[in-house]
Design a protein around this motif. Sequence first.
Motif, mmCIF file in Angstrom:
data_model
loop_
_atom_site.group_PDB
_atom_site.id
_atom_site.type_symbol
_atom_site.label_atom_id
_atom_site.label_comp_id
_atom_site.label_asym_id
_atom_site.label_seq_id
_atom_site.Cartn_x
_atom_site.Cartn_y
_atom_site.Cartn_z
ATOM 1 N N HIS A 288 0.821 -1.214 0.000
ATOM 2 C CA HIS A 288 0.000 0.000 0.000
ATOM 3 C C HIS A 288 0.855 1.263 0.000
ATOM 4 O O HIS A 288 0.477 2.271 -0.606
ATOM 5 C CB HIS A 288 -0.945 -0.020 1.199
ATOM 6 C CG HIS A 288 -1.988 -1.084 1.095
ATOM 7 N ND1 HIS A 288 -2.565 -1.689 2.190
ATOM 8 C CD2 HIS A 288 -2.560 -1.672 0.011
ATOM 9 C CE1 HIS A 288 -3.436 -2.584 1.783
ATOM 10 N NE2 HIS A 288 -3.454 -2.595 0.466
ATOM 11 N N VAL A 289 2.006 1.228 0.679
ATOM 12 C CA VAL A 289 2.916 2.376 0.658
ATOM 13 C C VAL A 289 3.403 2.638 -0.762
ATOM 14 O O VAL A 289 3.363 3.774 -1.257
ATOM 15 C CB VAL A 289 4.116 2.140 1.600
ATOM 16 C CG1 VAL A 289 5.251 3.123 1.271
ATOM 17 C CG2 VAL A 289 3.701 2.318 3.052
ATOM 18 N N GLU B 198 2.110 1.516 -3.609
ATOM 19 C CA GLU B 198 0.993 1.880 -4.481
ATOM 20 C C GLU B 198 0.718 3.382 -4.394
ATOM 21 O O GLU B 198 0.442 4.037 -5.407
ATOM 22 C CB GLU B 198 -0.266 1.116 -4.072
ATOM 23 C CG GLU B 198 -0.320 -0.311 -4.552
ATOM 24 C CD GLU B 198 -1.580 -1.027 -4.093
ATOM 25 O OE1 GLU B 198 -2.015 -1.954 -4.773
ATOM 26 O OE2 GLU B 198 -2.120 -0.650 -3.031
ATOM 27 N N SER B 199 0.814 3.926 -3.183
ATOM 28 C CA SER B 199 0.568 5.356 -2.977
ATOM 29 C C SER B 199 1.717 6.209 -3.492
ATOM 30 O O SER B 199 1.500 7.323 -3.974
ATOM 31 C CB SER B 199 0.338 5.631 -1.481
ATOM 32 O OG SER B 199 -0.773 4.907 -1.003
ATOM 33 N N GLU B 200 2.937 5.697 -3.393
ATOM 34 C CA GLU B 200 4.113 6.438 -3.864
ATOM 35 C C GLU B 200 4.176 6.487 -5.389
ATOM 36 O O GLU B 200 4.644 7.458 -5.969
ATOM 37 C CB GLU B 200 5.386 5.782 -3.331
ATOM 38 C CG GLU B 200 5.765 6.160 -1.926
ATOM 39 C CD GLU B 200 6.273 7.590 -1.819
ATOM 40 O OE1 GLU B 200 7.420 7.876 -2.214
ATOM 41 O OE2 GLU B 200 5.496 8.441 -1.346
ATOM 42 N N LEU C 94 1.626 6.117 -8.050
ATOM 43 C CA LEU C 94 0.228 6.009 -8.479
ATOM 44 C C LEU C 94 0.094 5.684 -9.967
ATOM 45 O O LEU C 94 -0.876 5.044 -10.379
ATOM 46 C CB LEU C 94 -0.506 7.322 -8.169
ATOM 47 C CG LEU C 94 -0.724 7.647 -6.690
ATOM 48 C CD1 LEU C 94 -1.314 9.036 -6.536
ATOM 49 C CD2 LEU C 94 -1.630 6.612 -6.032
ATOM 50 N N LYS D 292 2.470 9.390 5.953
ATOM 51 C CA LYS D 292 2.269 10.290 4.810
ATOM 52 C C LYS D 292 1.081 9.842 3.966
ATOM 53 O O LYS D 292 0.281 10.666 3.505
ATOM 54 C CB LYS D 292 3.534 10.318 3.951
ATOM 55 C CG LYS D 292 3.374 11.037 2.614
ATOM 56 C CD LYS D 292 4.627 10.891 1.760
ATOM 57 C CE LYS D 292 4.398 11.453 0.364
ATOM 58 N NZ LYS D 292 5.585 11.260 -0.508
ATOM 59 N N HIS D 293 0.965 8.535 3.786
ATOM 60 C CA HIS D 293 -0.104 8.008 2.937
ATOM 61 C C HIS D 293 -1.318 7.557 3.742
ATOM 62 O O HIS D 293 -2.149 6.785 3.249
ATOM 63 C CB HIS D 293 0.440 6.869 2.081
ATOM 64 C CG HIS D 293 1.498 7.307 1.108
ATOM 65 N ND1 HIS D 293 1.244 8.226 0.115
ATOM 66 C CD2 HIS D 293 2.827 6.994 1.003
ATOM 67 C CE1 HIS D 293 2.357 8.445 -0.579
ATOM 68 N NE2 HIS D 293 3.317 7.710 -0.062
ATOM 69 N N LYS D 294 -1.399 8.032 5.005
ATOM 70 C CA LYS D 294 -2.580 7.842 5.857
ATOM 71 C C LYS D 294 -2.922 6.356 6.060
ATOM 72 O O LYS D 294 -4.092 5.952 6.025
ATOM 73 C CB LYS D 294 -3.780 8.600 5.272
ATOM 74 C CG LYS D 294 -3.494 10.089 5.042
ATOM 75 C CD LYS D 294 -4.730 10.842 4.638
ATOM 76 C CE LYS D 294 -4.424 12.284 4.264
ATOM 77 N NZ LYS D 294 -3.628 13.000 5.274
ATOM 78 N N LEU D 295 -1.879 5.552 6.280
ATOM 79 C CA LEU D 295 -2.060 4.126 6.533
ATOM 80 C C LEU D 295 -1.870 3.779 8.009
ATOM 81 O O LEU D 295 -2.166 2.664 8.426
ATOM 82 C CB LEU D 295 -1.058 3.314 5.697
ATOM 83 C CG LEU D 295 -1.190 3.459 4.177
ATOM 84 C CD1 LEU D 295 0.025 2.863 3.481
ATOM 85 C CD2 LEU D 295 -2.463 2.788 3.687
#
Length: 263
Positions: free
Chosen positions: A26-27, A29-31, A33, A149-152
Motif C-alpha cells: 500500500h505504501v 501503491e501510494s508512492e 500512483l 504520509k499516505h494515511k495508513l
Amino acid sequence: MERGFNWLQEKHGDESRNILERICLHVFESEFLEDDVQDVKPSPGDDGIDVFINHQNGNFTVIQCKFYLDSLTSSRKSNISKSYNKAIKTKEDTITKWILCTPKVFTNKEHNWWGEWKEKRKDEFEKKTGRNLEIGLLSGNKFMKLIKKHKLYEEYFEVERVDKHLIDKLLSNDEKKRIHDEMYKLIGVISSGDYIDEHLIMWIDQVEYLSCHRFFNESDIFHYLNLLSQLIAFESGPKDIKYQEKEFEYRKKIIEEYKKLNL
C-alpha cells in the motif's frame, strides 16, 4: 503513547510479516500512483520478491520485506543475501532497482555492513550485465513516515482518527445533554421567527461561550448566529425586503447547522 512496529508484532505474532508485506504494497501503491505495483503471494517459490513495480518508463523495481526489529545477526544477513540473489536470478534481465524494506532501525555498525554489502552487489551486477543497479533501504523512521504520509497508520496500527465520530464517542451523554439544553430554546425561537430582537441578541450572547467547545469544531452554527445578531443590532430603521431576506437566510443556515450536530 504512539504505537510502533513492536506493537504489530505483539498484536499479530507470526502474522506480522504478512501484514508488513501488505503495508509495503500500500505504501508503494501510494508512492507510484501511475505505475503498476503488484504483490506476490507468499510461497517457497516467490523468487525473493514480495512486491514489484513495473514503472511506466520501463524500469523494474523489486521490494523484499523483512520483519526485523532486533540486531542484524549473521543469519539475517544471510537471509537478505539469499532473497537478493533469488530476485536477481529471476529478474536479472529486467530489474533496475532492489529495495530492502524493514521496520528495523539500523545501528551505525549495521549501516556500515549494509553500505559495504550494497556496493559489492552493485559492482557484481555491473560486471555481469554491464548495467547499473540501484539498491535501496526503507527502514525504521523513514518507513514509518511514509506510512503516515499516505494515511495508513490509523488502519494498520488501530489508532482512531480524530473526526466527528470520535468526538461523538468522547462526549458523554451528560455533556451532550447540557449542550442540547443550552441551545434548544434558542434554536426553537429562531426556527419559529417569533422573537423580540433585543431578547434574541441577549440569548445568542448567553450561549457564545460554547463556541470554543470541541463539539463545535467542525460546525458553522456560531458563525451564522453572530451574523444574525449583528444584522439585528445594526438595523435600527424599518425592516425592508433585503433585511428580511438576509434574516431568513441566516435563520435557515442556523437550523441546518444545528441539525447536523445531531443533538
